[in-house]
Design a protein around this motif. Sequence first.
Motif, PDB file in Angstrom:
ATOM      1  N   PRO A 744     -27.082   4.086  24.443  1.00  0.00           N
ATOM      2  CA  PRO A 744     -27.965   4.679  25.459  1.00  0.00           C
ATOM      3  C   PRO A 744     -27.729   6.166  25.701  1.00  0.00           C
ATOM      4  N   LEU A 745     -26.551   6.686  25.340  1.00  0.00           N
ATOM      5  CA  LEU A 745     -26.291   8.111  25.570  1.00  0.00           C
ATOM      6  C   LEU A 745     -26.971   8.990  24.520  1.00  0.00           C
ATOM      7  N   ILE A 746     -27.337   8.418  23.388  1.00  0.00           N
ATOM      8  CA  ILE A 746     -28.021   9.166  22.327  1.00  0.00           C
ATOM      9  C   ILE A 746     -29.517   8.866  22.357  1.00  0.00           C
ATOM     10  N   TYR A 747     -29.857   7.605  22.508  1.00  0.00           N
ATOM     11  CA  TYR A 747     -31.266   7.181  22.603  1.00  0.00           C
ATOM     12  C   TYR A 747     -31.570   7.073  24.100  1.00  0.00           C
ATOM     13  N   ARG A 748     -31.832   8.225  24.725  1.00  0.00           N
ATOM     14  CA  ARG A 748     -31.784   8.313  26.186  1.00  0.00           C
ATOM     15  C   ARG A 748     -33.103   7.975  26.884  1.00  0.00           C
ATOM     16  N   ASP A 749     -34.202   8.386  26.288  1.00  0.00           N
ATOM     17  CA  ASP A 749     -35.474   8.362  27.026  1.00  0.00           C
ATOM     18  C   ASP A 749     -36.111   6.978  26.970  1.00  0.00           C
ATOM     19  N   ILE A 750     -35.443   5.991  27.553  1.00  0.00           N
ATOM     20  CA  ILE A 750     -35.957   4.629  27.494  1.00  0.00           C
ATOM     21  C   ILE A 750     -37.275   4.496  28.259  1.00  0.00           C
ATOM     22  N   GLU A 751     -37.402   5.227  29.364  1.00  0.00           N
ATOM     23  CA  GLU A 751     -38.655   5.166  30.129  1.00  0.00           C
ATOM     24  C   GLU A 751     -39.818   5.717  29.308  1.00  0.00           C
ATOM     25  N   GLY A 752     -39.553   6.819  28.595  1.00  0.00           N
ATOM     26  CA  GLY A 752     -40.589   7.370  27.732  1.00  0.00           C
ATOM     27  C   GLY A 752     -40.968   6.406  26.621  1.00  0.00           C
ATOM     28  N   ALA A 753     -39.969   5.718  26.047  1.00  0.00           N
ATOM     29  CA  ALA A 753     -40.244   4.748  24.983  1.00  0.00           C
ATOM     30  C   ALA A 753     -41.068   3.583  25.514  1.00  0.00           C
ATOM     31  N   LEU A 754     -40.716   3.096  26.699  1.00  0.00           N
ATOM     32  CA  LEU A 754     -41.469   1.979  27.284  1.00  0.00           C
ATOM     33  C   LEU A 754     -42.905   2.398  27.600  1.00  0.00           C
ATOM     34  N   ALA A 755     -43.062   3.619  28.119  1.00  0.00           N
ATOM     35  CA  ALA A 755     -44.407   4.103  28.436  1.00  0.00           C
ATOM     36  C   ALA A 755     -45.253   4.225  27.177  1.00  0.00           C
ATOM     37  N   GLU A 756     -44.657   4.748  26.093  1.00  0.00           N
ATOM     38  CA  GLU A 756     -45.402   4.881  24.847  1.00  0.00           C
ATOM     39  C   GLU A 756     -45.728   3.506  24.263  1.00  0.00           C
ATOM     40  N   SER A 757     -44.811   2.561  24.367  1.00  0.00           N
ATOM     41  CA  SER A 757     -45.087   1.199  23.884  1.00  0.00           C
ATOM     42  C   SER A 757     -46.255   0.598  24.647  1.00  0.00           C
ATOM     43  N   ARG A 758     -46.246   0.756  25.976  1.00  0.00           N
ATOM     44  CA  ARG A 758     -47.356   0.218  26.781  1.00  0.00           C
ATOM     45  C   ARG A 758     -48.671   0.894  26.421  1.00  0.00           C
ATOM     46  N   ARG A 759     -48.620   2.211  26.233  1.00  0.00           N
ATOM     47  CA  ARG A 759     -49.855   2.935  25.880  1.00  0.00           C
ATOM     48  C   ARG A 759     -50.408   2.452  24.543  1.00  0.00           C
ATOM     49  N   LEU A 760     -49.535   2.332  23.547  1.00  0.00           N
ATOM     50  CA  LEU A 760     -49.992   1.894  22.231  1.00  0.00           C
ATOM     51  C   LEU A 760     -50.500   0.468  22.273  1.00  0.00           C
ATOM     52  N   ASN A 761     -49.798  -0.411  22.984  1.00  0.00           N
ATOM     53  CA  ASN A 761     -50.254  -1.791  23.085  1.00  0.00           C
ATOM     54  C   ASN A 761     -51.633  -1.861  23.729  1.00  0.00           C
ATOM     55  N   GLY A 762     -51.823  -1.096  24.803  1.00  0.00           N
ATOM     56  CA  GLY A 762     -53.123  -1.098  25.471  1.00  0.00           C
ATOM     57  C   GLY A 762     -54.225  -0.556  24.578  1.00  0.00           C
ATOM     58  N   TRP A 763     -53.898   0.501  23.843  1.00  0.00           N
ATOM     59  CA  TRP A 763     -54.909   1.099  22.959  1.00  0.00           C
ATOM     60  C   TRP A 763     -55.250   0.152  21.807  1.00  0.00           C
ATOM     61  N   ILE A 764     -54.243  -0.442  21.194  1.00  0.00           N
ATOM     62  CA  ILE A 764     -54.494  -1.373  20.085  1.00  0.00           C
ATOM     63  C   ILE A 764     -55.309  -2.568  20.575  1.00  0.00           C
ATOM     64  N   GLU A 765     -54.948  -3.069  21.742  1.00  0.00           N
ATOM     65  CA  GLU A 765     -55.703  -4.194  22.315  1.00  0.00           C
ATOM     66  C   GLU A 765     -57.164  -3.811  22.524  1.00  0.00           C
ATOM     67  N   ALA A 766     -57.388  -2.591  23.023  1.00  0.00           N
ATOM     68  CA  ALA A 766     -58.765  -2.131  23.248  1.00  0.00           C
ATOM     69  C   ALA A 766     -59.522  -1.984  21.930  1.00  0.00           C
ATOM     70  N   VAL A 767     -58.839  -1.497  20.890  1.00  0.00           N
ATOM     71  CA  VAL A 767     -59.477  -1.353  19.575  1.00  0.00           C
ATOM     72  C   VAL A 767     -59.890  -2.717  19.032  1.00  0.00           C
ATOM     73  N   LEU A 768     -58.996  -3.686  19.128  1.00  0.00           N
ATOM     74  CA  LEU A 768     -59.276  -4.997  18.545  1.00  0.00           C
ATOM     75  C   LEU A 768     -60.354  -5.751  19.324  1.00  0.00           C
ATOM     76  N   SER A 769     -60.458  -5.496  20.630  1.00  0.00           N
ATOM     77  CA  SER A 769     -61.454  -6.212  21.422  1.00  0.00           C
ATOM     78  C   SER A 769     -62.798  -5.497  21.443  1.00  0.00           C
ATOM     79  N   ALA A 770     -62.816  -4.207  21.008  1.00  0.00           N
ATOM     80  CA  ALA A 770     -64.070  -3.452  21.007  1.00  0.00           C
ATOM     81  C   ALA A 770     -64.971  -3.919  19.873  1.00  0.00           C
ATOM     82  N   GLN A 771     -66.249  -3.864  20.096  1.00  0.00           N
ATOM     83  CA  GLN A 771     -67.210  -4.088  19.015  1.00  0.00           C
ATOM     84  C   GLN A 771     -67.378  -2.758  18.300  1.00  0.00           C
TER      85      GLN A 771
END
Length: 793
Positions: A744-771
């Motif tokens: 954790p002292l080297i891979y520090r920005d866990i909040e940023g990683a979680l936020a990016e994971s949520r953003r990508l998951n939401g975007w991918i979900e929107a792409v797959l559900s879009a016509q």
Amino acid sequence: MPQEPFGAEQDAALQAAAEAAGLTISPAEARPLWRALGGAVPADAAALRDALLALRRRGWRVRLAELARRATGLPARGEDLDAAAAALSRLDSGETELLRALREAVLARLSGHAGLETALAAALEDLPRPPNGEPTLEAIAHCASLVAEAFALPATDAAAFTRRATEEERRQRAARRAAAKAARETQVEEEGRLKDWESSLVRAEALPALLQASRAEVEGWLREGRLPVARHVPLRKGGRRIRVPEFDPAALRQVVPTLRAPRPAARAPTAAPVAEETRRSSNATIARIAGLDRYAAHFATARALDRRIIACLGPTNSGKTYYGLTRLAEAESGVALGPLRLLAHEYRDALEARGVPTSLSTGEERIDSPGSRHTAATVEMCPFNTPFDVAVVDEAQMLADPERGPAWTAAIMGVPARTVIVLGAPDAAPMLRRLAALCGDPLEEIRLERMGPLTAAPTPVPLDEIGRGDAVIAFSRREVFALRAALLRKGRSVAVVYGALGPSVRRAEARRFREGEAEVLVATDAIGMGLNIGPLRRVVFSALSKWDGQSDRPLTVQEIKQIGGRAGRFGGAHAEGVVAVLAGGGNPKDIARGLAAGPVPPVDLRPPVAPDADIVAAVAAEIGTQSLFGALRRIERSVLRRDDPNYRLGDLSTQIAIAAAVDGVRELSLLDRWTYAMCPVDARDEGVQRLTDWAVAHALGSAIPPPRAGRLPPPDRAGQEALQLAERVHRRLVAWRWMAMRFPLIYRDIEGALAESRRLNGWIEAVLSAQPSERNRAGEALAQPVFKGRKRR
């Protein structure tokens, strides 16, 4: 109404209209422009110009891709090419205008990042790379200056930022080169060490002189199995293959005192050679230290308990998971172990729904539930030191998997629970009996039958007949999207599930199908492991063969049963399940035979095992090395004989490949490098190299930022390139978060990683559900319908 054929008369009319509008149409543009106009010349000059502009934009897009490859330090993505082409409005736009538009598109995208460093990391990731090489430092400097321009830095600050970025890249490259050189040297040294040991081995005919014994004595010791065999060498003799034993002199000398009292004259001359051979460490010594042939004894807490194992075995939809989770919910404390993070979440949800507070533990995620005495986890996260009342280990047929099987062996042998409930297919029964015997634990077998009929469709299913409640099974991401595009063109709504999707997206797609938002599910064989997709009317295989990484092979009986068994749901809308094959995908009789076949046990019933950190450290200390590669290679060669009656060594190839790459990072300890070797990476996405780069930065003390995808296009306009980028970055984030749990002292920005994971998951979900738009539908379709007949590769 069909278009009028394009000929000389149509060409003349088109050219006349163009001339009247002050436009010039090249001969190569005439026919495609005629088709784009629907086979008629518009009366409106503006409409003709717009059609010609749209046609030229497609050509400019191709030209922009070439310019991006040739430009120095221009990190252009496909979406930038699209944006640049769309921004051009002059019909005679030349190379200068094209490059300017592309540069503006890149600047606009980079400016959307959260900060300079984030934008620079993403830009460097997008830089074109020469074959087998790195971008030049000049390209790095251009890229950094582009980022500075995107954030409108003053000239002085921009120059300083560019200089710092170039110097940091120079420093990182020097460290990477030094690490790569050290890794190569270490690999050569360790392979030489291994060859030296192998060259010291002798065959049986040399034993009398070596042991100063008679031939008769040696033959007697061999018959009694009192002389340790270092390895067996395959040879051909008389037209048949035989295995000739070889022996380690050091190991033999160590057992001499147990055979008979040594002769006095033999002591003095053998003293020095024994010391030298012992320093090189015999195979027997390494095997004894690793102790994998006594694997059950590694788990002291489990061995101290009065355990019993219950094997609850049955086909898909037989109630195994319900049985296991019910027993778990009734216990005062317990743990549920499964193969996927997604399943760990589902176990937790199921237990919490029953009022049982449950924590979560996966390789890259922890959720602590206050006061909980239950945990849902992936099997690799099995807790070996905390006793439980009940443990549930799911998908026991994974024991046969050469790479992940050792995790199941460890979990079943080592989970410290008084009652261990093992769930799986009936095929796993023989190996579970052997595991129970090796542990000395009593085994009870419970056999469950399927709760509803499952039948094979007698005839292939045309794609036109795929409808609501059907799941079509493909065996590659490419084929999933080919089928999706084809079904969308036929007016079906489609949900998709495949391995590259994160757990939350898979669950969202399954929910869309389960709740009727999507009529059809198109999935890879990833749905075979427990994902709650709801009742299926029918499972339709696109083909009855799959590419397994080495060859195109027929589906196994277990695969047909495991995946096809998802059809039907006891007490649901589709009580009877049907399993079929898509027209052109194979013979329906193969499905019928597979469903009717009995259990097929693994060819090798010995459970696979693998070393842990303690074993790696002990072996490295014994052979006197700090090389992780050397320790793993010696374990691979030495720890378990190929004819060991109880265990077999699991596949260590991935760990050895990573070890060979990170071994040159000498600033990291042996066990830190072992942690890197255990990280889940995607080798197809240069995962080993990325992990090595992270290790180098780690050694330099630099914080390693989480991967980011940057700005993404609107979901309804996203093409395959953007979707694959988002999936790629999400997989990198999984590896980054796994490392963050350990460093954790080297891979520090866990909040940023979680936020990016949520953003990508939401975007991918929107792409797959879009016509998707017609433009993107066409882009998703493949040039050839790969779902007909055998898959093209």
